[in-house]
Structures are given as structure tokens and as C-alpha cells.
Design an enzyme around this catalytic site. Structure first.
Site, PDB file in Angstrom:
ATOM      1  CB  CYS A   2      -0.740   0.057   1.238  1.00 17.89           C
ATOM      2  SG  CYS A   2      -1.846  -1.526   1.481  1.00 17.89           S
ATOM      3  NE  ARG A  27       4.180   1.235  -1.529  1.00 25.22           N
ATOM      4  CZ  ARG A  27       5.197   0.811  -1.008  1.00 25.22           C
ATOM      5  NH1 ARG A  27       6.487   1.048  -1.832  1.00 25.22           N
ATOM      6  NH2 ARG A  27       5.646   0.036  -0.069  1.00 25.22           N
ATOM      7  CD1 TRP A  74      -2.545  -5.328  -4.484  1.00 21.59           C
ATOM      8  CD2 TRP A  74      -1.697  -6.509  -3.041  1.00 21.59           C
ATOM      9  NE1 TRP A  74      -2.288  -6.754  -5.012  1.00 21.59           N
ATOM     10  CE2 TRP A  74      -1.680  -7.591  -3.892  1.00 21.59           C
ATOM     11  CE3 TRP A  74      -1.245  -6.892  -1.614  1.00 21.59           C
ATOM     12  CZ2 TRP A  74      -1.570  -8.740  -3.811  1.00 21.59           C
ATOM     13  CZ3 TRP A  74      -0.943  -8.206  -1.651  1.00 21.59           C
ATOM     14  CH2 TRP A  74      -0.910  -9.012  -2.550  1.00 21.59           C
ATOM     15  CG  ASN A  98       2.858  -0.868   3.244  1.00 24.79           C
ATOM     16  OD1 ASN A  98       2.316  -1.702   2.820  1.00 24.79           O
ATOM     17  ND2 ASN A  98       4.246  -0.612   3.048  1.00 24.79           N
ATOM     18  N   GLY A  99       1.338  -3.078   5.390  1.00 27.86           N
ATOM     19  CA  GLY A  99       2.077  -3.995   5.884  1.00 27.86           C
ATOM     20  C   GLY A  99       0.778  -4.847   6.562  1.00 27.86           C
ATOM     21  CD  GLU A 479      10.987 -11.064 -16.823  1.00 30.65           C
ATOM     22  OE1 GLU A 479      10.774 -11.749 -15.856  1.00 30.65           O
ATOM     23  OE2 GLU A 479      10.747  -9.614 -16.898  1.00 30.65           O
ATOM     24  CE  LYS A 483       8.359  -7.864 -16.861  1.00 30.00           C
ATOM     25  NZ  LYS A 483       8.461  -8.764 -15.756  1.00 30.00           N
ATOM     26  CD  GLU A 486       4.413  -9.316 -14.054  1.00 28.78           C
ATOM     27  OE1 GLU A 486       5.504  -9.068 -14.390  1.00 28.78           O
ATOM     28  OE2 GLU A 486       3.804  -9.122 -13.048  1.00 28.78           O
ATOM     29  CG  HIS A 502      10.794 -35.072 -20.651  1.00 26.28           C
ATOM     30  ND1 HIS A 502      11.294 -36.177 -20.625  1.00 26.28           N
ATOM     31  CD2 HIS A 502      12.165 -34.069 -21.117  1.00 26.28           C
ATOM     32  CE1 HIS A 502      12.560 -36.533 -21.341  1.00 26.28           C
ATOM     33  NE2 HIS A 502      13.172 -35.070 -21.323  1.00 26.28           N
ATOM     34  CE  LYS A 610       8.155  -1.849  -9.587  1.00 26.58           C
ATOM     35  NZ  LYS A 610       8.338  -2.602 -10.871  1.00 26.58           N
TER      36      LYS A 610
HETATM   37  O1  M6R Z   1      10.860  -5.695  -5.751  1.00 28.88           O
HETATM   38  P1  M6R Z   1      11.128  -6.969  -5.949  1.00 28.88           P
HETATM   39  O2  M6R Z   1      12.403  -7.180  -7.050  1.00 28.88           O
HETATM   40  O3  M6R Z   1      11.729  -7.857  -4.655  1.00 28.88           O
HETATM   41  O4  M6R Z   1      10.042  -7.850  -6.280  1.00 28.88           O
HETATM   42  C1  M6R Z   1      10.095  -9.086  -6.644  1.00 28.88           C
HETATM   43  C2  M6R Z   1       8.774  -9.739  -7.731  1.00 28.88           C
HETATM   44  O5  M6R Z   1       7.488  -9.213  -6.843  1.00 28.88           O
HETATM   45  C3  M6R Z   1       8.603  -8.840  -8.809  1.00 28.88           C
HETATM   46  O6  M6R Z   1       9.645  -8.881  -9.670  1.00 28.88           O
HETATM   47  C4  M6R Z   1       7.534  -9.206  -9.792  1.00 28.88           C
HETATM   48  O7  M6R Z   1       7.613 -10.655 -10.065  1.00 28.88           O
HETATM   49  C5  M6R Z   1       7.104  -8.243 -10.806  1.00 28.88           C
HETATM   50  N1  M6R Z   1       5.749  -8.082 -10.984  1.00 28.88           N
HETATM   51  C6  M6R Z   1       7.548  -8.713 -12.102  1.00 28.88           C
HETATM   52  O8  M6R Z   1       7.535  -8.140 -13.281  1.00 28.88           O
END
Ligand code: M6R
Length: 615
Positions: A2, A27, A74, A98-99, A479, A483, A486, A502, A610
Site C-alpha cells: 500500500c 503500490r 492492495w 502498509n503491511g 521471464e 511478463k 501479468e 517431457h 509493485k
Molecule cells: O521488488 P522485488 O524485485 O523484490 O519484487 C519481486 C517480484 O515481486 C517482482 O519482480 C514481480 O515478479 C514483478 N511483478 C515482475 O514483473
């Protein structure tokens, strides 16, 4: 997770609060709210959904006041709704948080037994009610906050505003970040320096267990009942760094920033004149390192995967990699003399921080690779290798990942040099390849129309997509799949090329595109000599089942295999060691343009945040 902001101002604060929330919206964005004091009373506006909903609400029901707090959420405890949106308030106090308050149920039970009525499903309300209970026992806000800090468990940052007190705001943190901004007769408190950037560059970063009292003229920081000193620092962030510029999305802007931020990062880690890496001063000698353990989450974990190939190949060091959320609970034995490298853009991902905590308990030397040098992970580590990517606002990570790779490659080269496993000639070759990388990335970005065509005609039409890669291209395939998932919500999986037969091959038919990440050479001689054979066999297996092949290779690879693919793109030629960085840009472009074609919310994909500061 948050975003939080608080302001003691001289003029109405609501527009400033909303402005700060826009910078914090990355966030979390499932609800938002602001509260101010009007004639000593707490008044608030909250709205479910994105910040635009709150703005609409404030247009019809404006909120005056020169002191206030704001929040973008969030959801963790309690579904996203106006009722659970922050600020959470009683008649005495309003809180943004936040948390997670881990013992909220225990506190709630106690407070309910006292006769208090809870109005939301949030853990935050336990803090608001606890403070209210103390205030009703005639404690001052300062005494109440000091006492509450002793009762709260978990990782959190919070800001509180008290009815009848136009003169103070209070903040507290444990685990999650919180920074105080110093203005001219105004004071600010927020999640990070980014939120405060347009207001002030004079920032005080709070430490774990600090609580702070802000007045219009300054702040006093406490640990328990003891006043402590925290330095005021200059933040290098400016408001301009967090705009979209001329780009349609932050993601597009951040992808296009990659040549520049990779150049900036290289300047710190490489001497272009001598083509030698600058060995950062580290609290250990690479020669005495028994093993490297690397950990991170999501994209940052894939950076660990790529770096494993580099450290093993270039420095002949054994490397274990592990997703942070698993590592911390598996509690593996770690050897004496080991180094644990944590990779994190935000530096505040709780799983990664807790994994580091475990590594510390195993007497490992902790090294953080992060984009936020003031972050919890950086401060917890013995040494920090910063990525100089600048603020990354899009939830999907792009430039942070490629700069993580640059930092890790330089570290692997430094380790190889120190251990005598890498020749000077090879170091120069790799340095030159990195120096050329910004130009090769520019060329790739200039080909974006080619990627757009594949995205629109092939990927955006699919329900499932497979990504394949061998060697260090395997993490790039992972990756690419992450991408795509998401951003476009299309189901995608990444596999090591040899694994397809496999199991995943069962998925392939004419509706399933298969993106093959295949630079035509590899750091591994074995694969290099068998490249055509191995990639060609993947191709035939897919073609035989009617699958649509999308080939990402260099000119040589496309010349050999392009005719067998439904479509192919020649990625610029690059040294194979550095290729994972360049091919990452290619898969980023595919994901971006697929999402654009699908019309999804690219910068703020559904359900994501984020930085994930809760388990
Ligand atoms: O801030 P961080 O690099 O620790 O975050 C790790 C993951 O949450 C972050 O890389 C997430 O997978 C992204 N949404 C990828 O695009």
C-alpha cells in the site's frame, strides 16, 4: 503493497495528498482514501477501485483542511471495498497503514471485550481502536503511540492523525519503509522518497521500530521512550523522474530507458577505457567463498537464474538459487564461508528479506542487489550493489531486471578475475559486449513494429503460449512467460527447450504459439555445437503438432531456421554471454504489445502490486 502519505501544510492539503497518491498508486490500487481535520474533527473520503474514483468523489464532496493523510490500498485483510478502504478511523484517530498486524485478532478480541465496535474487516482497525482506547485513558498521542508500538507484531508502516490536534501527525515503522520529508514550514511523511519527491528533497529515513512525531517545524524520532537522532539526507529523486514523458505507459517509458540506465549502471561497474570491471569493495574475498546462494522473487528470481550460469561459468563458483518464499521455510544448511545474494528491485519484498534473515542466522555474508539503497534489504545486508535503474513505476519489472543482470554479470566477472578463472582477454571481450549493449537494445527497440505485429497477429489471439529457451535463455523464456501473464492475462509457461517433450508438448496444437528464445550460440560449448540440432528438434516437435513457432534469434539463427517458423525476428548480434539481457528486451516488447492489443491495464495489472511486503 500500500502507499501512504501524510502532510502538515499551510494551505489545503487534499490536492497534494491526491497528487502524492498518484505517485504511490503503483503500490496498490484496489481502493483509496484521504482524511483531514476540519475544526478538529476527522473527515474522510474513500472509494473502492482506482484513484480516479476517489478523485470523482472529492469533486462532488470536496475535503478542506491543512493537515491530512492519504492511502492507496492492495487488500490483504478484508476485501477491496469502501468500508475497508483507509484511512481507518474512530472519532479520536485516523490511520493509514502498509503491511500486516500479525496479532490483530488477539488485539481485536481484547478491544471487543472492552466494548469497542469494529466497523471494518481490516487488521489496521486494531491499531486505530488500540490507540483510541489509550487516548480515552487520558494518554497523550505520543504516550499512546509509544505504548502501542510495544503491542504490535508484524511488519508495518503507519501514519496517524488525531482529532483536535492540528499541530501533529505521527508515524511508525517496523519492516515496511517510511520516510519523513522536511519542507518550509510544512512537513511530510510517506512510504518513500518517491512519494515526497515533488514536495521536498530533504528526507529523513526512519529505522525499524522508530516512531516519529511531526509538527510544522520538524520532527522528533523515538525508539521506545528514548529520543533518537536520524540524519536528514538529500534525495536525488525529482518529480520529473516519475512522469510518463511522451510515452503512453510507464512500461513503455521504462523499456525505452534501458539503454540509458544500463549505461549509467555500467559507468559504476566498468572502466570503458581499460575494458575492465571495477571491483566493488566487498566485505569478503571471492577466493574464500565456499558457495553462493542466490534468492529473490518473481522477475528478481529469474535474474538469480541467469546469474547462476555466469558465476558457475566465469568464476567456477558453486551457486544455489532458490525462490525466497521457499528458501526461508526450507531452512537448508548453508556452508561456512558462503555468500547469500538477494536480488530485489524494491528492496522491501518480505519473502526476500526473511530469506536473508535466515541466511544471516547461518552465518552467510549478505550481499544485496537492489534499486533502492535505503531499503530494508539493503540496510539488512553487509554490502549493497546498487542497480541504477531510477524509479520503476510500472508494476511489471523491466529496466530493474536488465540492470540487475548487468550488476550480476560484472560481479561474476570480478569473481572470475579474482579467482583466476577468467582470462584478461575474456574480460575485455565481455566488457566490450556490455559497452555495446545499449546500442543493441536501441536497435531492438527501434524494431518495435515487428514485435507489435507478432503480438497482435499471433500472441493476442491465443489462450495459451509456451516460451522455450536453453541454457541462460531458459530464464529469459520464464521471464517472457511471466511478463505475458501479468500484462495480458494470457496463460503462458516457460520451459527449458529439452523439457518440452517431457510433458508440455501435450498442450501443443494449432492454437498454441511457441516462442523460442534462441541466440545461435551459447556460453556452453555443448549446446553451441548442437544448437541447430537441438533447436531444430524442438521446431520439428512443435510443427508436427501444428503449433505456431515464433523464433527470436540472431541473423544466423533466423537464416537457418526462420523458414520453419510461422514468424521470426532477427535480434541484433551480441556476445552470447550478454545475450540474455538483449533477448529480455525482445520478450518485454512482445508482452507489452500483446497487452496493448488486448486493452488491459498495462501499468497496473489486476491483482498485482509493485512491492509485496506481506507473505
Ligand atoms: O521488488 P522485488 O524485485 O523484490 O519484487 C519481486 C517480484 O515481486 C517482482 O519482480 C514481480 O515478479 C514483478 N511483478 C515482475 O514483473
Amino acid at each position: 503493497m500500500c502507499g501512504i502519505i501524510g502532510i502538515i501544510g499551510k494551505a489545503p492539503v487534499t490536492p497534494l495528498l491526491v497528487d502524492a497518491l498518484k505517485r504511490l498508486e503503483y503500490r496498490g490500487y484496489d481502493s483509496a482514501g484521504v482524511a483531514t481535520l476540519i475544526n478538529g474533527h476527522i473527515d474522510r473520503r474513500r472509494a473502492e477501485g482506482k484513484l480516479v474514483n476517489l478523485e470523482a468523489r472529492l469533486k462532488s464532496e470536496p475535503l478542506a483542511g491543512t493537515i491530512g493523510i492519504g492511502h492507496t490500498r492492495w487488500a490483504t485483510h478484508g476485501k477491496p471495498s469502501e468500508r475497508n478502504a483507509h484511512p481507518i478511523a474512530t472519532d479520536r484517530v485516523a490511520i493509514v497503514h502498509n503491511g500486516i498486524i500479525e496479532n490483530f485478532q488477539e488485539l481485536k478480541d481484547e478491544l471487543v471485550a472492552e466494548g469497542r465496535r469494529f466497523e471494518s474487516d481490516t487488521d489496521t482497525e486494531a491499531v486505530a481502536q488500540l490507540l483510541t482506547s489509550y487516548l480515552e485513558r487520558q494518554m497523550s498521542p505520543e504516550a499512546a503511540m509509544g505504548k502501542a508500538m510495544g503491542r504490535l507484531r508484524g511488519a508495518f508502516a503507519l501514519v496517524a492523525m488525531f482529532s483536535g490536534r492540528h499541530d501533529i501527525l505521527m508515524g511508525a515503522r517496523r519492516g515496511s519503509s517510511l520516510a519523513v520529508g522536511h519542507g518550509d514550514g510544512e512537513m511530510y511523511v510517506g512510504t518513500d522518497a518517491l512519494a515526497l519527491a515533488p514536495f521536498t528533497s530533504r528526507v529523513t529515513y526512519l529505522e525499524d521500530d522508530d516512531w516519529v512525531v511531526l509538527s510544522s517545524s520538524g520532527c522528533a524520532v523515538y525508539q521506545g521512550t528514548t529520543k533518537v537522532e536520524r540524519p536528514e539526507k538529500r534525495s536525488g529523486l525529482s518529480g520529473a523522474m516519475i512522469g510518463k514523458g511522451n510515452h503512453q505507459h510507464f512500461m513503455l517509458k521504462e523499456m525505452h530507458e534501458q539503454p540509458a540506465v544500463i549505461g549509467d549502471t555500467l559507468q559504476s561497474y566498468l572502466d570503458p577505457a581499460t575494458r575492465a570491471v571495477r571491483t566493488p569493495s566487498l566485505p569478503f574475498d571471492w577466493n574464500t567463498v565456499s558457495r553462493i546462494t542466490m534468492t529473490g522473487c518473481g522477475t528478481a528470481f529469474y535474474a538469480c537464474m541467469v546469474a547462476k550460469y555466469w558465476f558457475e561459468k566465469l568464476a567456477r563458483l558453486p551457486v544455489e538459487i532458490e525462490v525466497a518464499s521457499e528458501f526461508r521455510y526450507r531452512e537448508p544448511p548453508l556452508p561456512e564461508g558462503g555468500v547469500c545474494i538477494a536480488v530485489s528491485q524494491s528492496g522491501e519484498t518480505i519473502d526476500t528479506l526473511e530469506a536473508l534473515r535466515y541466511a544471516k542466522s547461518q552465518k552467510q555474508i549478505l550481499l544485496a542487489v537492489t534499486n533502492v539503497p535505503e531499503s530494508a534489504i539493503a540496510r539488512f545486508s553487509h554490502a549493497v550493489l546498487p542497480t541504477l535503474a531510477g524509479p520503476e513505476i510500472c508494476v511489471a519489472s523491466t529496466k530493474a531486471f536488465t540492470t540487475q543482470l548487468i550488476v550480476l554479470l560484472n560481479a561474476a566477472i570480478a569473481a572470475g578475475r579474482a579467482r583466476g578463472t577468467l582470462s584478461r582477454e575474456d574480460e575485455e571481450r565481455l566488457a566490450l559486449a556490455m559497452i555495446e549493449l545499449p546500442a543493441r537494445i536501441n536497435e531492438t527497440l527501434n524494431m518495435e513494429d515487428d514485435y507489435r505485429r507478432i503480438a497482435e497477429n499471433t500472441l493476442a489471439q491465443a489462450r495459451d503460449v509456451l516460451y522455450l529457451g536453453r541454457g541462460a535463455s531458459f530464464p529469459v523464456a520464464l521471464e517472457g512467460a511471466l511478463k505475458l501473464k501479468e500484462l495480458s492475462y494470457i496463460h503462458a509457461e516457460g520451459y527449458a527447450g529439452g523439457e518440452m517433450k517431457h510433458g508440455p508438448i501435450a498442450l501443443i496444437d494449432d492454437a498454441v504459439p511457441v516462442v523460442v528464445v534462441a541466440p545461435s550460440d551459447s556460453i556452453f560449448g555443448k549446446i553451441a555445437s548442437n544448437f541447430e540440432h537441438k533447436i531444430a528438434s524442438n521446431f520439428e516437435q512443435v510443427r508436427a503438432r501444428g503449433g505456431k513457432l515464433v523464433l527470436l534469434s540472431d541473423a544466423r539463427g533466423v537464416a537457418k531456421l526462420g523458414a520453419k517458423a510461422e514468424t521470426s525476428i532477427a535480434v541484433p548480434d551480441i556476445d552470447p554471454v550478454v545475450a540474455p539481457i538483449l533477448y529480455t528486451v525482445a520478450v518485454q516488447l512482445l508482452a507489452y504489445y500483446t497487452a496493448l492489443a488486448k486493452g488491459t491495464d498495462i501499468d497496473q495489472p489486476r491483482n498485482l502490486a509493485k512491492s509485496v511486503t506481506v507473505e
